[in-house]
Write an enzyme that holds these catalytic residues in place. Sequence first.
Site, PDB file in Angstrom:
ATOM      1  N   ASP A 179      10.950  -5.939  -8.177  1.00 42.25           N
ATOM      2  CA  ASP A 179      11.083  -6.758  -6.976  1.00 42.25           C
ATOM      3  C   ASP A 179      12.477  -6.538  -6.379  1.00 42.25           C
ATOM      4  O   ASP A 179      13.470  -6.459  -7.098  1.00 42.25           O
ATOM      5  CB  ASP A 179      10.880  -8.238  -7.337  1.00 42.25           C
ATOM      6  CG  ASP A 179      10.647  -9.101  -6.113  1.00 42.25           C
ATOM      7  OD1 ASP A 179       9.523  -9.621  -5.971  1.00 42.25           O
ATOM      8  OD2 ASP A 179      11.579  -9.265  -5.303  1.00 42.25           O
ATOM      9  N   HIS A 214      -0.476  -9.053  -5.613  1.00 38.05           N
ATOM     10  CA  HIS A 214       0.583  -8.671  -6.554  1.00 38.05           C
ATOM     11  C   HIS A 214       0.795  -9.781  -7.554  1.00 38.05           C
ATOM     12  O   HIS A 214       0.686 -10.958  -7.224  1.00 38.05           O
ATOM     13  CB  HIS A 214       1.896  -8.359  -5.820  1.00 38.05           C
ATOM     14  CG  HIS A 214       2.372  -9.449  -4.902  1.00 38.05           C
ATOM     15  ND1 HIS A 214       1.844  -9.633  -3.650  1.00 38.05           N
ATOM     16  CD2 HIS A 214       3.313 -10.411  -5.060  1.00 38.05           C
ATOM     17  CE1 HIS A 214       2.440 -10.660  -3.059  1.00 38.05           C
ATOM     18  NE2 HIS A 214       3.334 -11.163  -3.908  1.00 38.05           N
ATOM     19  N   ASN A 247       1.045 -15.654  -6.336  1.00 38.39           N
ATOM     20  CA  ASN A 247       1.022 -16.516  -5.158  1.00 38.39           C
ATOM     21  C   ASN A 247      -0.166 -16.112  -4.301  1.00 38.39           C
ATOM     22  O   ASN A 247      -0.364 -14.923  -4.013  1.00 38.39           O
ATOM     23  CB  ASN A 247       2.337 -16.379  -4.377  1.00 38.39           C
ATOM     24  CG  ASN A 247       3.508 -16.971  -5.125  1.00 38.39           C
ATOM     25  OD1 ASN A 247       3.368 -17.983  -5.803  1.00 38.39           O
ATOM     26  ND2 ASN A 247       4.668 -16.346  -5.012  1.00 38.39           N
ATOM     27  N   HIS A 304      -0.775  -8.338   0.118  1.00 35.46           N
ATOM     28  CA  HIS A 304      -1.398  -7.319  -0.729  1.00 35.46           C
ATOM     29  C   HIS A 304      -1.263  -7.874  -2.143  1.00 35.46           C
ATOM     30  O   HIS A 304      -0.144  -8.192  -2.577  1.00 35.46           O
ATOM     31  CB  HIS A 304      -0.653  -5.982  -0.581  1.00 35.46           C
ATOM     32  CG  HIS A 304      -1.157  -4.872  -1.449  1.00 35.46           C
ATOM     33  ND1 HIS A 304      -1.573  -3.657  -0.944  1.00 35.46           N
ATOM     34  CD2 HIS A 304      -1.291  -4.777  -2.797  1.00 35.46           C
ATOM     35  CE1 HIS A 304      -1.940  -2.857  -1.947  1.00 35.46           C
ATOM     36  NE2 HIS A 304      -1.769  -3.517  -3.086  1.00 35.46           N
ATOM     37  N   GLY A 351       3.000 -19.854  -0.554  1.00 35.12           N
ATOM     38  CA  GLY A 351       4.155 -19.087  -0.110  1.00 35.12           C
ATOM     39  C   GLY A 351       3.986 -17.588  -0.254  1.00 35.12           C
ATOM     40  O   GLY A 351       4.975 -16.856  -0.359  1.00 35.12           O
ATOM     41  N   HIS A 355      -6.132  -1.775  -1.349  1.00 29.40           N
ATOM     42  CA  HIS A 355      -5.652  -2.992  -0.691  1.00 29.40           C
ATOM     43  C   HIS A 355      -6.624  -4.154  -0.905  1.00 29.40           C
ATOM     44  O   HIS A 355      -7.795  -4.075  -0.533  1.00 29.40           O
ATOM     45  CB  HIS A 355      -5.467  -2.772   0.813  1.00 29.40           C
ATOM     46  CG  HIS A 355      -4.883  -3.966   1.497  1.00 29.40           C
ATOM     47  ND1 HIS A 355      -3.530  -4.203   1.546  1.00 29.40           N
ATOM     48  CD2 HIS A 355      -5.478  -5.024   2.116  1.00 29.40           C
ATOM     49  CE1 HIS A 355      -3.307  -5.342   2.169  1.00 29.40           C
ATOM     50  NE2 HIS A 355      -4.474  -5.856   2.526  1.00 29.40           N
ATOM     51  N   CYS A 393       0.848  -1.202   0.000  1.00 22.52           N
ATOM     52  CA  CYS A 393       0.000   0.000   0.000  1.00 22.52           C
ATOM     53  C   CYS A 393       0.881   1.249   0.000  1.00 22.52           C
ATOM     54  O   CYS A 393       0.617   2.214  -0.737  1.00 22.52           O
ATOM     55  CB  CYS A 393      -0.903   0.026   1.230  1.00 22.52           C
ATOM     56  SG  CYS A 393      -2.412  -0.953   1.100  1.00 22.52           S
TER      57      CYS A 393
HETATM   58  P1  AMP Z   1       5.187 -13.403  -2.594  1.00 20.08           P
HETATM   59  O1  AMP Z   1       5.925 -14.611  -2.105  1.00 20.08           O
HETATM   60  O2  AMP Z   1       4.432 -13.668  -3.854  1.00 20.08           O
HETATM   61  O3  AMP Z   1       4.321 -12.776  -1.513  1.00 20.08           O
HETATM   62  O4  AMP Z   1       6.322 -12.375  -3.009  1.00 20.08           O
HETATM   63  C1  AMP Z   1       6.553 -11.153  -2.399  1.00 20.08           C
HETATM   64  C2  AMP Z   1       7.644 -10.484  -3.179  1.00 20.08           C
HETATM   65  O5  AMP Z   1       7.748  -9.153  -2.761  1.00 20.08           O
HETATM   66  C3  AMP Z   1       9.030 -11.127  -3.009  1.00 20.08           C
HETATM   67  O6  AMP Z   1       9.510 -11.505  -4.305  1.00 20.08           O
HETATM   68  C4  AMP Z   1       9.863 -10.015  -2.394  1.00 20.08           C
HETATM   69  O7  AMP Z   1      11.178 -10.010  -2.876  1.00 20.08           O
HETATM   70  C5  AMP Z   1       9.097  -8.775  -2.800  1.00 20.08           C
HETATM   71  N1  AMP Z   1       9.197  -7.638  -1.921  1.00 20.08           N
HETATM   72  C6  AMP Z   1       8.941  -7.608  -0.589  1.00 20.08           C
HETATM   73  N2  AMP Z   1       9.107  -6.357  -0.102  1.00 20.08           N
HETATM   74  C7  AMP Z   1       9.465  -5.572  -1.150  1.00 20.08           C
HETATM   75  C8  AMP Z   1       9.775  -4.208  -1.301  1.00 20.08           C
HETATM   76  N3  AMP Z   1       9.746  -3.344  -0.258  1.00 20.08           N
HETATM   77  N4  AMP Z   1      10.121  -3.746  -2.519  1.00 20.08           N
HETATM   78  C9  AMP Z   1      10.174  -4.581  -3.584  1.00 20.08           C
HETATM   79  N5  AMP Z   1       9.876  -5.898  -3.514  1.00 20.08           N
HETATM   80  C10 AMP Z   1       9.528  -6.396  -2.308  1.00 20.08           C
END
Ligand code: AMP
Length: 113
Positions: A31, A99, A86, A97, A92, A47, A8
């Site tokens: 990422d 994505h 995911n 939020h 996992g 959100h 968010c």
């Molecule tokens: P997921 O397992 O699908 O929830 O993936 C979450 C993704 O968010 C992971 O690939 C993290 O590397 C990425 N991530 C988490 N925090 C940040 C952030 N502040 N900026 C960029 N990517 C992030």
Amino acid sequence: MKDDCIFCKIANHVIESNYVYEDDLVCAFRDMNPQAPTHVLVVPKEHYANIVDGVPGDTLAAMAHAVDEVAKAEGIREDGFRVIANTGDAAGQTVHHLHWHVLGGKNLGEGLL
Ligand code: AMP
């Protein structure tokens, strides 16, 4: 906006990130732990916990449009790329939020990841 949600904050520029695309409903940013030469996250500004959290159709359409814009900007649209959402603990999902991961820039093979 959910105050304790990192995506968010990024999507609404409370915290700045490395943005690739943005419009009124969604944004896309890199990422922080890339798994491919292109690894961009497409997120809605509102959100939603995940893809089964009552996401409106116009938001889903905006996310799909953003995927196309990211693929064009990254030069991966013709070769192909992967989109992953995911959803929940068994998948996992670590950031709750919604994505979509957009992965490309190399041959990802036929396996899931
Ligand atoms: P997921 O397992 O699908 O929830 O993936 C979450 C993704 O968010 C992971 O690939 C993290 O590397 C990425 N991530 C988490 N925090 C940040 C952030 N502040 N900026 C960029 N990517 C992030």
